[in-house]
Write a protein that holds these residues in place. Structure first.
Motif, mmCIF file in Angstrom:
data_model
loop_
_atom_site.group_PDB
_atom_site.id
_atom_site.type_symbol
_atom_site.label_atom_id
_atom_site.label_comp_id
_atom_site.label_asym_id
_atom_site.label_seq_id
_atom_site.Cartn_x
_atom_site.Cartn_y
_atom_site.Cartn_z
ATOM 1 N N GLN A 182 3.939 5.030 -6.301
ATOM 2 C CA GLN A 182 4.173 5.331 -6.834
ATOM 3 C C GLN A 182 4.661 6.020 -8.253
ATOM 4 O O GLN A 182 4.887 6.019 -9.040
ATOM 5 N N ASP A 205 0.864 -1.148 -0.142
ATOM 6 C CA ASP A 205 0.629 -0.144 0.524
ATOM 7 C C ASP A 205 0.745 1.559 0.264
ATOM 8 O O ASP A 205 0.198 1.970 -1.050
ATOM 9 N N ASN A 216 1.931 1.831 -3.549
ATOM 10 C CA ASN A 216 0.815 2.209 -4.709
ATOM 11 C C ASN A 216 1.155 3.726 -4.296
ATOM 12 O O ASN A 216 1.145 4.314 -5.397
ATOM 13 N N LYS A 217 1.564 4.063 -3.045
ATOM 14 C CA LYS A 217 0.806 5.477 -2.725
ATOM 15 C C LYS A 217 2.050 6.695 -3.504
ATOM 16 O O LYS A 217 1.462 7.018 -3.531
#
Length: 160
Positions: free
Chosen positions: A103, A97, A100-101
């Motif tokens: 990316q 997570d 993903n933040k």
């Protein structure tokens, strides 16, 4: 990474409930050698570590052996936490997570194949994030798994 005098070699042996005597017979080495490895007086050669992994069923042992005894591995391999499977999976999910933040920021900086001076600090944060993700991934890979469900789940923590 050692705790109260335990080394990774002693932790591996104790996890499988082998005595030094029974382990030495199966590994075809002396009790004195096992004791020296477990006290951190000497480092076991790779072929002994391989035999320990196979005897003790501890897939994490070669990684930790390298991480503790090899200068390149110490510097570049990510740290891992050896815990139960469910905790390791949750940690991996959190790290995924987090990745993903950031990316979009990684893509924005890296799309031109250049990390400018004003981008270096942010890029280092992204790389630290990816290293944490790698560590969490290895933690899942090396987590012990139960072959069947039991009415009472015993959570074994690795302590060394």
């Amino acid at each position: 990474m050692q705790k109260k005098g335990r080394t990774i070699y002693q932790t591996a042996r104790l996890y499988t409930d082998f005595t030094q005597e029974s382990a030495s017979e199966r590994l075809n080495i002396s009790c004195k050698s096992i004791g020296a490895y477990e006290r951190g007086e000497t480092i076991p050669p790779d072929e002994i570590v391989i035999a320990m992994v196979e005897l003790y069923h501890t897939p994490w042992l070669p990684y930790m052996h390298l991480k503790l005894n090899n200068a390149v591995a110490k510097k570049y391999l990510p740290d891992i936490q050896l815990r139960d499977l469910s905790s390791s999976i949750l940690d991996l999910q959190v790290e995924m997570d987090n990745t993903n933040k950031v990316q979009l920021g990684m893509a924005t900086i890296g799309r031109d194949n250049i990390v400018d001076k004003h981008e270096e600090t942010e890029w280092e944060k992204y790389m630290a994030n990816l290293k944490s993700l790698g560590g969490a991934l290895f933690s899942v890979v090396f987590s012990p798994i139960q072959k069947e469900k039991s009415p009472v789940l015993v959570h074994r923590r690795f302590e060394y």
